[in-house]
Design a protein around this motif. Structure first.
Motif, PDB file in Angstrom:
ATOM      1  N   ALA A 387       0.926  -1.217  -0.157  1.00  0.00           N
ATOM      2  CA  ALA A 387      -0.073  -0.189  -0.013  1.00  0.00           C
ATOM      3  C   ALA A 387       0.787   1.030   0.202  1.00  0.00           C
ATOM      4  O   ALA A 387       0.501   2.051  -0.541  1.00  0.00           O
ATOM      5  CB  ALA A 387      -0.918  -0.025   1.299  1.00  0.00           C
ATOM      6  N   ASN A 388       1.969   1.081   0.655  1.00  0.00           N
ATOM      7  CA  ASN A 388       2.633   2.623   0.873  1.00  0.00           C
ATOM      8  C   ASN A 388       3.826   2.539  -0.161  1.00  0.00           C
ATOM      9  O   ASN A 388       5.129   3.019   0.131  1.00  0.00           O
ATOM     10  CB  ASN A 388       3.301   2.720   2.112  1.00  0.00           C
ATOM     11  N   MET A 389       3.941   1.815  -1.040  1.00  0.00           N
ATOM     12  CA  MET A 389       5.023   1.376  -2.147  1.00  0.00           C
ATOM     13  C   MET A 389       5.411   2.871  -2.637  1.00  0.00           C
ATOM     14  O   MET A 389       6.686   3.127  -3.283  1.00  0.00           O
ATOM     15  CB  MET A 389       4.620   0.506  -3.232  1.00  0.00           C
ATOM     16  N   ASN A 390       4.660   3.908  -2.572  1.00  0.00           N
ATOM     17  CA  ASN A 390       5.057   5.188  -3.141  1.00  0.00           C
ATOM     18  C   ASN A 390       6.042   5.695  -2.568  1.00  0.00           C
ATOM     19  O   ASN A 390       6.701   6.699  -2.735  1.00  0.00           O
ATOM     20  CB  ASN A 390       3.910   6.068  -3.279  1.00  0.00           C
ATOM     21  N   ALA A 391       6.552   5.238  -1.093  1.00  0.00           N
ATOM     22  CA  ALA A 391       7.567   5.859  -0.468  1.00  0.00           C
ATOM     23  C   ALA A 391       8.946   5.010  -0.782  1.00  0.00           C
ATOM     24  O   ALA A 391       9.937   5.158  -0.190  1.00  0.00           O
ATOM     25  CB  ALA A 391       7.231   5.761   0.803  1.00  0.00           C
ATOM     26  N   SER A 491       9.210   9.260  -5.862  1.00  0.00           N
ATOM     27  CA  SER A 491       9.363   8.999  -4.365  1.00  0.00           C
ATOM     28  C   SER A 491       9.743  10.110  -3.455  1.00  0.00           C
ATOM     29  O   SER A 491       9.162  10.257  -2.302  1.00  0.00           O
ATOM     30  CB  SER A 491       9.966   7.535  -4.298  1.00  0.00           C
ATOM     31  N   LYS A 492      10.775  10.482  -3.979  1.00  0.00           N
ATOM     32  CA  LYS A 492      11.507  11.817  -3.371  1.00  0.00           C
ATOM     33  C   LYS A 492      10.589  12.728  -3.008  1.00  0.00           C
ATOM     34  O   LYS A 492      10.311  13.371  -2.021  1.00  0.00           O
ATOM     35  CB  LYS A 492      12.793  12.141  -3.783  1.00  0.00           C
ATOM     36  N   ILE A 493       9.944  13.238  -4.113  1.00  0.00           N
ATOM     37  CA  ILE A 493       9.097  14.493  -3.771  1.00  0.00           C
ATOM     38  C   ILE A 493       7.855  13.986  -3.193  1.00  0.00           C
ATOM     39  O   ILE A 493       7.400  14.966  -2.299  1.00  0.00           O
ATOM     40  CB  ILE A 493       8.484  14.882  -5.512  1.00  0.00           C
ATOM     41  N   ALA A 494       7.213  12.976  -3.129  1.00  0.00           N
ATOM     42  CA  ALA A 494       6.072  12.516  -2.316  1.00  0.00           C
ATOM     43  C   ALA A 494       6.482  12.558  -0.873  1.00  0.00           C
ATOM     44  O   ALA A 494       5.569  13.008  -0.026  1.00  0.00           O
ATOM     45  CB  ALA A 494       5.903  10.960  -2.619  1.00  0.00           C
ATOM     46  N   ILE A 495       7.917  12.213  -0.574  1.00  0.00           N
ATOM     47  CA  ILE A 495       8.237  11.987   0.763  1.00  0.00           C
ATOM     48  C   ILE A 495       8.472  13.607   1.413  1.00  0.00           C
ATOM     49  O   ILE A 495       8.158  14.091   2.291  1.00  0.00           O
ATOM     50  CB  ILE A 495       9.579  11.571   0.933  1.00  0.00           C
ATOM     51  N   LEU A 496       8.857  14.362   0.370  1.00  0.00           N
ATOM     52  CA  LEU A 496       9.275  15.793   0.607  1.00  0.00           C
ATOM     53  C   LEU A 496       7.933  16.650   0.739  1.00  0.00           C
ATOM     54  O   LEU A 496       8.019  17.227   1.755  1.00  0.00           O
ATOM     55  CB  LEU A 496      10.045  16.427  -0.596  1.00  0.00           C
ATOM     56  N   ALA A 521       7.459   9.755   6.650  1.00  0.00           N
ATOM     57  CA  ALA A 521       7.454   9.288   5.454  1.00  0.00           C
ATOM     58  C   ALA A 521       6.784   9.914   4.202  1.00  0.00           C
ATOM     59  O   ALA A 521       6.836  11.146   4.220  1.00  0.00           O
ATOM     60  CB  ALA A 521       7.207   7.655   5.455  1.00  0.00           C
ATOM     61  N   HIS A 522       5.971   9.418   3.531  1.00  0.00           N
ATOM     62  CA  HIS A 522       5.137   9.975   2.437  1.00  0.00           C
ATOM     63  C   HIS A 522       3.785  10.272   2.992  1.00  0.00           C
ATOM     64  O   HIS A 522       2.868  10.977   2.274  1.00  0.00           O
ATOM     65  CB  HIS A 522       5.012   8.868   1.548  1.00  0.00           C
ATOM     66  N   GLU A 523       3.655  10.063   4.202  1.00  0.00           N
ATOM     67  CA  GLU A 523       2.154  10.438   4.881  1.00  0.00           C
ATOM     68  C   GLU A 523       2.407  10.590   6.316  1.00  0.00           C
ATOM     69  O   GLU A 523       3.408  10.200   6.650  1.00  0.00           O
ATOM     70  CB  GLU A 523       1.122   9.024   4.627  1.00  0.00           C
ATOM     71  N   PHE A 524       1.503  11.316   6.881  1.00  0.00           N
ATOM     72  CA  PHE A 524       1.658  11.387   8.263  1.00  0.00           C
ATOM     73  C   PHE A 524       0.069  11.569   8.960  1.00  0.00           C
ATOM     74  O   PHE A 524      -0.859  11.860   8.493  1.00  0.00           O
ATOM     75  CB  PHE A 524       2.528  12.848   8.460  1.00  0.00           C
TER      76      PHE A 524
END
Length: 677
Positions: A387-391, A491-496, A521-524
């Motif tokens: 589910a969190n592969m985007n990170a 991935s980097k921009i999603a985390i940023l 990570a990519h969500e909070f």
């Protein structure tokens, strides 16, 4: 015990009828291993397409289509009898005619030369099916095939007046169907277009604003990625067409599988699972088949951290596994010692660990490799939820971390649209030792190979060999265009983006979990639990008020009750991230007014949200705040405003008064008016 979801009729804050998902507390994210279904992506888009087919044609149109299809099949059967070259058994049929002959393959080969596929049942039997795309010309071509090169003295059209129905009178439908006005109103293209547009206008989508649902990855579905779905070469092919007639699909399956292996670090992929939840089920069944092949039939324990994705416990329960939960520490990380104790306690019956990485708490588990080793040392396999592969893409991979199986939500990380429930794809990747057990298919072999030890693949997961294959070109196009650098940058921009938003909001709301270096990570997760004590405000109030600001609410009260989980993805610009943060900051100021006594604790703009036009334009206005502030709390709303169509929906009423058959508009309104009175 019904799987899936129930849509029922409730009331909104003004007493108007409002549709809502009923009985939500039985759903998988909340009930976990007690859920009756692990349904995640419900293929709603495909269901809507089928529904609109019925809306457009209506009961009379559908019957006309059915009559025509049956007529073509009847003309075909009648013509074969006149030709006398084969035997047509005296059987009732609707659209499929059974034919007996001396050599079915020879006839099928002759039809093949005329670009017609016939289904061979055995050496002396085949069937011919018709649908609304078939024509009298197609029937004439079939007559030529069965005439064996001889001339045919009649045409399908000339036989049409001679045929009679083959449907027994006892099976003829007498009861009315599709009686709702929806199925009897929109039978021209203009009318249907306007109806669809009216429905579309009620949906807040990515066309309007970012959708910050945590763990859902609502990212850009670029037009260029969507175009191949419309190509007839992809769209107009049967899932069981001979593989030599679908070489383009076969090439794409191969290339996409290899690309996904490169991205994940696995050895093989199955494209069959139709959704993330189906991928979870498939992955666990692969693990089960592996254990059984080794004689480990007792291995049925699945360890699942509370930070894992919400469908995981439900999937494990569906596979007949015993679920052992392990907790997290104060920072949201899996408690490694709890994992060690659970694994050692169940080392003789441990089947798998289901883990989500980064965790649903929005942090990278520092000890994920150690956790994988603990499971392997105790005889288990590691299932990683994708589910969190985007990170992860381009930065790390499930195979490198130590997972044995992982499903990928192509409808999340790899850009297939999935808002509103579908369509989804959840391919599973596996390490080499699990390859023999991948899903296969009885009609078209797709994966899983019997080994010398006579172990077998687990069987089918989806009805079609490659699941919803038509939507695979979307992900294939996305990956091909992005390349390795583009995917890594995403991935980097999603985390940023997630860290930027968390930083902007941290002075206004508590951010629940962070990693060891203070980042997410990519969500909070935004913690709203304290406001229940200081202002009687809950997560639902904030989510409903966000609608007035033109935003879809984030994931609410999951994985932690009383919180909002936000995932911006890489697709959103800084301006849009700021707009959403500004909305939440403005809402925090509205909460402060309640805390300071400037706004009534029970009658305020958050408790009154959302504010539909029917409420704002009504003759009476009894709220202690202005209509203008209710509708336009931010300056940007003056230029473009998304208007909600209903007020706050009464959740309890909807659960206690299930109405699962939608009444006609006027009777429904009358009934609800009486109920309100």
């Amino acid at each position: 015990m019904m799987p899936g979801r129930i849509i029922g009729v409730s009331l909104d804050s003004a007493g108007k009828p409002a549709l809502r998902m009923a009985m939500q507390t039985r759903e998988q994210h909340i009930r976990r291993d007690k859920a009756t279904s692990n349904i995640c992506t419900a293929q709603a888009l495909l269901a809507n397409m089928a529904a609109m087919y019925a809306v457009y044609h209506g009961p009379e149109g559908l019957k006309e289509i059915a009559d025509r299809v049956h007529g073509l099949a009847s003309v075909f059967a009648h013509g074969l009898k006149k030709l006398g070259t084969v035997d047509v058994p005296e059987l009732s049929f609707f659209d499929t005619v059974k034919v007996k002959c001396v050599d079915a393959k020879a006839i099928a080969d002759a039809a093949y030369k005329k670009e017609i596929n016939l289904r061979i049942v055995d050496s002396n039997t085949f069937t011919v099916s018709f649908d609304e795309t078939a024509t009298l010309g197609d029937v004439d071509k079939l007559f030529e095939v069965f005439a064996g090169g001889n001339s045919v003295s009649f045409t399908a059209e000339s036989l049409a007046s001679e045929v009679e129905t083959s449907i027994p009178l006892g099976l003829a439908r007498k009861s009315p169907y599709l009686t709702h006005p929806i199925f009897n109103s929109y039978h021209t293209e203009h009318e249907l277009l306007r109806y669809l547009h009216k429905l579309q206008a009620k949906d807040l989508s990515l066309c309007h604003s970012m959708i910050p649902l945590g763990s859902c990855t609502m990212k850009l579905n670029a037009t260029v990625e969507m175009i191949p779905v419309t190509w007839p070469e992809f769209a107009n092919i049967h899932p069981f067409a001979p593989t030599e007639q679908a070489l383009g699909y076969q090439e794409m399956f191969k290339d996409l599988g290899e690309l996904l292996c490169t991205i994940t670090g696995f050895d093989s992929f199955s494209l069959q699972p139709n959704a993330g939840a189906a991928g979870e089920y498939a992955g666990l069944m692969v693990i089960r088949a592996y254990h059984l092949s080794r004689g480990d039939s007792r291995r049925n324990v699945c360890i699942i951290p509370v930070s894992a994705h919400g469908t995981n416990p439900a999937s494990a329960a569906m596979c007949g596994m015993k679920i052992v939960s392990v907790g997290t520490d104060s920072k949201g990380n899996i408690n490694i010692e709890d994992v060690r104790k659970a694994a050692e306690a169940h080392k003789n019956d441990l089947s798998a660990l289901m883990v989500t990485y980064p965790s649903t708490h929005g942090v990278y588990e520092e000890g994920i490799d150690e956790i994988c080793k603990i499971i392997h040392d105790n005889g288990g396999q590691v299932y990683m939820d994708g589910a969190n592969m985007n990170a992860q893409v381009g930065l790390t991979s499930p195979g490198w971390i130590g997972a044995d199986v992982c499903h990928l939500n192509l409808h999340k990380t790899f850009c297939i649209p999935h808002g509103g429930g579908g369509p989804g794809m959840g391919p599973i990747g596996v390490r080499k030792h699990l390859v023999p057990f991948l899903p296969s298919h009885p009609v078209v072999p797709t994966g899983g190979i019997p080994t010398p030890e006579k172990t077998q693949p687990l069987g089918t997961i989806s009805a079609a060999p490659w699941g919803s294959a038509l939507i695979l070109p979307i992900s294939y196009t996305y990956i091909a265009m992005m390349g390795s650098k583009g995917l890594t940058d995403a991935s980097k921009i999603a985390i940023l983006n997630a860290n930027y938003m968390a930083k902007r909001l941290e002075n206004h709301y508590p951010i629940l979990f962070r990693g060891v270096n203070g980042t997410v990570a990519h969500e909070f997760i935004v913690d709203l639990r304290g406001f229940k004590q200081t202002a009687s405000i809950e997560a639902e109030d904030v989510a409903k008020r966000l609608i007035d600001y033109g935003f879809h609410g984030p994931t609410m009260s999951w994985p932690v009750p009383g919180t909002l989980m936000i995932e911006p993805t890489e697709s959103e610009s800084k301006a849009e991230l700021d707009r959403f943060c500004d909305a939440l900051i403005s809402i925090r100021e509205e909460i402060s007014e309640i805390e300071n006594g400037k706004a009534d604790i029970n009658n305020n703009v958050l408790k009154g949200a959302p504010h539909p036009p029917s409420l704002l334009m009504g003759d009476a206005w009894t709220k202690p705040y202005s209509r203008e502030y209710a509708a336009f709390p931010a300056a940007w709303l003056r230029g473009a405003k998304f208007w909600p169509t209903t007020g706050r929906v009464d959740n309890v009423y909807g659960d206690r008064n299930l109405v699962c058959t939608l009444l006609s508009v006027s009777p429904m309104a009358e009934e609800q008016a009486e109920a309100t009175a």
